[in-house]
Design a protein around this motif. Sequence first.
Motif, PDB file in Angstrom:
ATOM      1  N   TYR A  78       6.607   3.077   8.659  1.00 37.55           N
ATOM      2  CA  TYR A  78       7.073   2.745   9.860  1.00 37.55           C
ATOM      3  C   TYR A  78       6.467   3.484  11.207  1.00 37.55           C
ATOM      4  O   TYR A  78       6.814   3.273  12.130  1.00 37.55           O
ATOM      5  CB  TYR A  78       8.626   3.243   9.967  1.00 37.55           C
ATOM      6  CG  TYR A  78       9.426   2.620   8.760  1.00 37.55           C
ATOM      7  CD1 TYR A  78       9.809   3.223   7.857  1.00 37.55           C
ATOM      8  CD2 TYR A  78       9.648   1.170   8.730  1.00 37.55           C
ATOM      9  CE1 TYR A  78      10.322   2.922   6.695  1.00 37.55           C
ATOM     10  CE2 TYR A  78      10.445   0.556   7.676  1.00 37.55           C
ATOM     11  CZ  TYR A  78      10.849   1.498   6.796  1.00 37.55           C
ATOM     12  OH  TYR A  78      11.441   0.871   5.703  1.00 37.55           O
ATOM     13  N   GLY A  79       5.492   4.487  10.960  1.00 45.51           N
ATOM     14  CA  GLY A  79       4.765   4.932  12.149  1.00 45.51           C
ATOM     15  C   GLY A  79       5.621   6.192  12.498  1.00 45.51           C
ATOM     16  O   GLY A  79       6.524   6.509  12.056  1.00 45.51           O
ATOM     17  N   TRP A  80       4.771   6.956  13.434  1.00 47.24           N
ATOM     18  CA  TRP A  80       5.565   8.138  14.219  1.00 47.24           C
ATOM     19  C   TRP A  80       6.519   7.818  15.128  1.00 47.24           C
ATOM     20  O   TRP A  80       6.542   6.850  15.566  1.00 47.24           O
ATOM     21  CB  TRP A  80       4.348   9.115  14.836  1.00 47.24           C
ATOM     22  CG  TRP A  80       3.235   9.574  13.670  1.00 47.24           C
ATOM     23  CD1 TRP A  80       2.190   8.923  13.267  1.00 47.24           C
ATOM     24  CD2 TRP A  80       3.302  10.958  13.404  1.00 47.24           C
ATOM     25  NE1 TRP A  80       1.401   9.848  12.199  1.00 47.24           N
ATOM     26  CE2 TRP A  80       2.210  10.956  12.367  1.00 47.24           C
ATOM     27  CE3 TRP A  80       4.075  12.152  13.581  1.00 47.24           C
ATOM     28  CZ2 TRP A  80       1.904  12.175  11.919  1.00 47.24           C
ATOM     29  CZ3 TRP A  80       3.621  13.161  12.935  1.00 47.24           C
ATOM     30  CH2 TRP A  80       2.500  13.288  12.137  1.00 47.24           C
ATOM     31  N   SER A 113       7.185  16.848  18.253  1.00 51.59           N
ATOM     32  CA  SER A 113       8.998  17.016  18.021  1.00 51.59           C
ATOM     33  C   SER A 113       9.158  16.660  16.927  1.00 51.59           C
ATOM     34  O   SER A 113      10.060  17.351  16.209  1.00 51.59           O
ATOM     35  CB  SER A 113       9.519  16.263  19.300  1.00 51.59           C
ATOM     36  OG  SER A 113       9.179  17.048  20.503  1.00 51.59           O
ATOM     37  N   GLU A 114       8.514  15.435  16.356  1.00 52.35           N
ATOM     38  CA  GLU A 114       9.037  15.159  14.885  1.00 52.35           C
ATOM     39  C   GLU A 114       8.634  16.131  13.865  1.00 52.35           C
ATOM     40  O   GLU A 114       9.246  16.421  13.099  1.00 52.35           O
ATOM     41  CB  GLU A 114       8.224  13.611  14.661  1.00 52.35           C
ATOM     42  CG  GLU A 114       8.691  13.302  13.228  1.00 52.35           C
ATOM     43  CD  GLU A 114       7.857  11.630  13.180  1.00 52.35           C
ATOM     44  OE1 GLU A 114       8.353  11.331  11.972  1.00 52.35           O
ATOM     45  OE2 GLU A 114       7.363  11.234  13.950  1.00 52.35           O
ATOM     46  N   LEU A 115       7.464  16.837  14.059  1.00 53.72           N
ATOM     47  CA  LEU A 115       6.983  17.463  13.116  1.00 53.72           C
ATOM     48  C   LEU A 115       8.067  18.796  13.160  1.00 53.72           C
ATOM     49  O   LEU A 115       8.180  19.676  12.047  1.00 53.72           O
ATOM     50  CB  LEU A 115       5.421  18.040  13.474  1.00 53.72           C
ATOM     51  CG  LEU A 115       4.359  17.139  13.105  1.00 53.72           C
ATOM     52  CD1 LEU A 115       3.066  17.667  13.498  1.00 53.72           C
ATOM     53  CD2 LEU A 115       4.299  17.112  11.461  1.00 53.72           C
ATOM     54  N   GLU A 116       8.306  19.601  14.285  1.00 50.75           N
ATOM     55  CA  GLU A 116       9.115  20.556  14.510  1.00 50.75           C
ATOM     56  C   GLU A 116      10.395  20.290  13.992  1.00 50.75           C
ATOM     57  O   GLU A 116      11.137  21.108  13.188  1.00 50.75           O
ATOM     58  CB  GLU A 116       9.335  20.789  15.970  1.00 50.75           C
ATOM     59  CG  GLU A 116       8.181  21.265  16.621  1.00 50.75           C
ATOM     60  CD  GLU A 116       8.036  22.576  16.320  1.00 50.75           C
ATOM     61  OE1 GLU A 116       6.662  23.263  16.702  1.00 50.75           O
ATOM     62  OE2 GLU A 116       8.651  23.408  15.664  1.00 50.75           O
ATOM     63  N   ARG A 117      11.108  19.161  14.067  1.00 50.83           N
ATOM     64  CA  ARG A 117      12.433  18.546  13.621  1.00 50.83           C
ATOM     65  C   ARG A 117      12.326  18.647  12.015  1.00 50.83           C
ATOM     66  O   ARG A 117      13.073  19.023  11.185  1.00 50.83           O
ATOM     67  CB  ARG A 117      12.742  17.259  13.833  1.00 50.83           C
ATOM     68  CG  ARG A 117      13.320  17.436  15.284  1.00 50.83           C
ATOM     69  CD  ARG A 117      14.210  15.782  15.676  1.00 50.83           C
ATOM     70  NE  ARG A 117      13.435  14.860  15.327  1.00 50.83           N
ATOM     71  CZ  ARG A 117      12.640  14.234  16.106  1.00 50.83           C
ATOM     72  NH1 ARG A 117      12.098  14.652  17.537  1.00 50.83           N
ATOM     73  NH2 ARG A 117      11.976  13.180  15.923  1.00 50.83           N
ATOM     74  N   PHE A 121      -2.964  12.360   9.282  1.00 55.65           N
ATOM     75  CA  PHE A 121      -2.075  13.375   9.412  1.00 55.65           C
ATOM     76  C   PHE A 121      -2.519  14.740   9.521  1.00 55.65           C
ATOM     77  O   PHE A 121      -1.756  15.651  10.406  1.00 55.65           O
ATOM     78  CB  PHE A 121      -1.251  13.369   7.888  1.00 55.65           C
ATOM     79  CG  PHE A 121      -0.483  12.288   7.809  1.00 55.65           C
ATOM     80  CD1 PHE A 121       0.885  12.439   8.325  1.00 55.65           C
ATOM     81  CD2 PHE A 121      -0.596  10.853   7.264  1.00 55.65           C
ATOM     82  CE1 PHE A 121       2.067  11.388   8.102  1.00 55.65           C
ATOM     83  CE2 PHE A 121       0.251  10.047   7.166  1.00 55.65           C
ATOM     84  CZ  PHE A 121       1.521  10.120   7.701  1.00 55.65           C
ATOM     85  N   TRP A 122      -3.661  15.275   8.861  1.00 57.12           N
ATOM     86  CA  TRP A 122      -4.271  16.400   8.972  1.00 57.12           C
ATOM     87  C   TRP A 122      -4.663  16.745  10.305  1.00 57.12           C
ATOM     88  O   TRP A 122      -4.226  17.869  10.973  1.00 57.12           O
ATOM     89  CB  TRP A 122      -5.487  16.608   8.057  1.00 57.12           C
ATOM     90  CG  TRP A 122      -5.889  18.192   8.016  1.00 57.12           C
ATOM     91  CD1 TRP A 122      -6.878  18.569   8.654  1.00 57.12           C
ATOM     92  CD2 TRP A 122      -5.417  19.246   7.177  1.00 57.12           C
ATOM     93  NE1 TRP A 122      -7.351  20.001   8.253  1.00 57.12           N
ATOM     94  CE2 TRP A 122      -6.145  20.172   7.469  1.00 57.12           C
ATOM     95  CE3 TRP A 122      -4.289  18.884   6.194  1.00 57.12           C
ATOM     96  CZ2 TRP A 122      -5.837  21.549   6.794  1.00 57.12           C
ATOM     97  CZ3 TRP A 122      -4.074  20.403   5.618  1.00 57.12           C
ATOM     98  CH2 TRP A 122      -4.945  21.332   5.831  1.00 57.12           C
TER      99      TRP A 122
END
Length: 540
Positions: free
Chosen positions: A420-422, A428-432, A522-523
């Motif tokens: 579905y994509g970022w 912020s998504e990575l932090e959550r 992703f990396w």
Amino acid sequence: MRGAERPELLPDCDVPAQRRQPDELIATCLVRLADGTLDDNWRTASMQACMIRGGPALAAASFVVQTPGPWFEDVQRILRLSGAQVERPSYSPAEYTVGLSYVAGTKGLPAGLRHRAADALVHRANDAGYAEARHLLPKNGWSWLADAVRDGWAVWTANLFAQDETAALTTRMRVGRALAEHKHPAGYVPTALERLVAHQGAASEDRLALAVAVGQRSPNDAIGLLCCVASDPIVQAGHRMQAIELLDETDPLKAQEMRALQTRLPSARAARDLQRDAVAHAEHEAAARRDREAPAPTMERLGSKIAELLDNLRDRGSADWLADHLDDHIAEGDWDQVAQDIADICGLVRDEEVDSSLLLLEVLTQIKHGDEPSQTLRGSGVEGEGHLGFPRLTRQELDEYARAEAERSWGIWRGLVEEYGWDDDQFSELERKTDEVNQDVGESLCRKAGDHLRALQQHLVWDLWPALVSAAEQRDYSAAHDHLAAARLLGDEAEHAEALWRSATLGNYTFDPLTLSWPRDFWLVLEQWRRGTPGPDGQG
């Protein structure tokens, strides 16, 4: 007071002992009535069934719904829903006494209810009531008396227990400490305390502690107890001097007398030798008396003693009292109570009295049946951890479990992003997601460590300890010692598991997603997020 067998009759109650226990229907109804997890219909039907049966059944149900405790408001609600009348009882005093025996002896009822019923039995029938209560409750589950005395009830029951020479001395001393702290009329020192302070089998520091506890409440009442400690050569010299120093504060003349006495006391070793000689002489006299007695009564008493030892072993590891609230304490995160539960388990499996009981059982069985002694009585042990039968959990296994859970969570998230994509803000998504994974894995660690503790307790009370007792009943003492050795290893594992659980509840688990293998796109985002720099699209 010496422990007595269950009385055949109780004062003002002509119901014999074998009929002072509920049938299966009434026992089930009493348990359901007190079970707050059941639907109200089951519980009201149980109350009504006891009311219809009447007599001791109604008396027992009435006691359940009228006794103070954490269950009181809930069972009062069930009483109102059932429409039963307990204000004007239709049962006789004798039936009420039998009803108390029903409650005290029904496994599955809350322990507090059974304790209250046992105390009520003692108040109604004194020594006979105490003997009845000792028969109905687990023999080694009486430390509750100390808490009861501090809460202001069961004082007389505690006095009788503290004088019961058949009860465990360590528990008697604990209950005696509570009695010493309890407020008594000035000038009155319970006989139980005097006997415990004078008991040469108790630790000298415990004897001194009892006298000190009385002195803190009433200094003059402790003078005789302190003199008893100060004048006993078996008491350690340091503890005797502490007792004399305390006497200086209330009765200097007595203190001076005790201080002068010290030079005339025999050494502790000589005093113990004299005590051993007296015990040996008493045992010799008892043996001579047994030799003079007829064989039939002797065999009967042997059988009775063997049955008593087996019952004692069975009660020691009973699921009714041994760490029976461990599940609740783990769920509440109560470190102190969980530690006490594990201490109770370790205290059971490491108690030297269990070894002594097995050895005595074998000797008595050999006398009674002429069996050959076990060839591996003292050193059979358990060969290899594969034969233990209980679960093990190491720190490494817990760490591997945590990593696997974290990898699974990040793998699911990666699949969702690929499909579905970022979000608009990748950082912020990575932090959550990091916070979510760390929290979920931390909770999973607590659950896994807690489940391991529960599994150990359940295995001990439902599998390992019953197997030990069963082996002793079948006179397979080698197997019984094997089971005891396994139980002691389980105790070690329980201490280790408690440490794992405590560290899991303390720590904030963190997992670095960069330790995983990622596709190149992703990396790049993860590397930029780690450095805190915006990506090519300016996000961050």
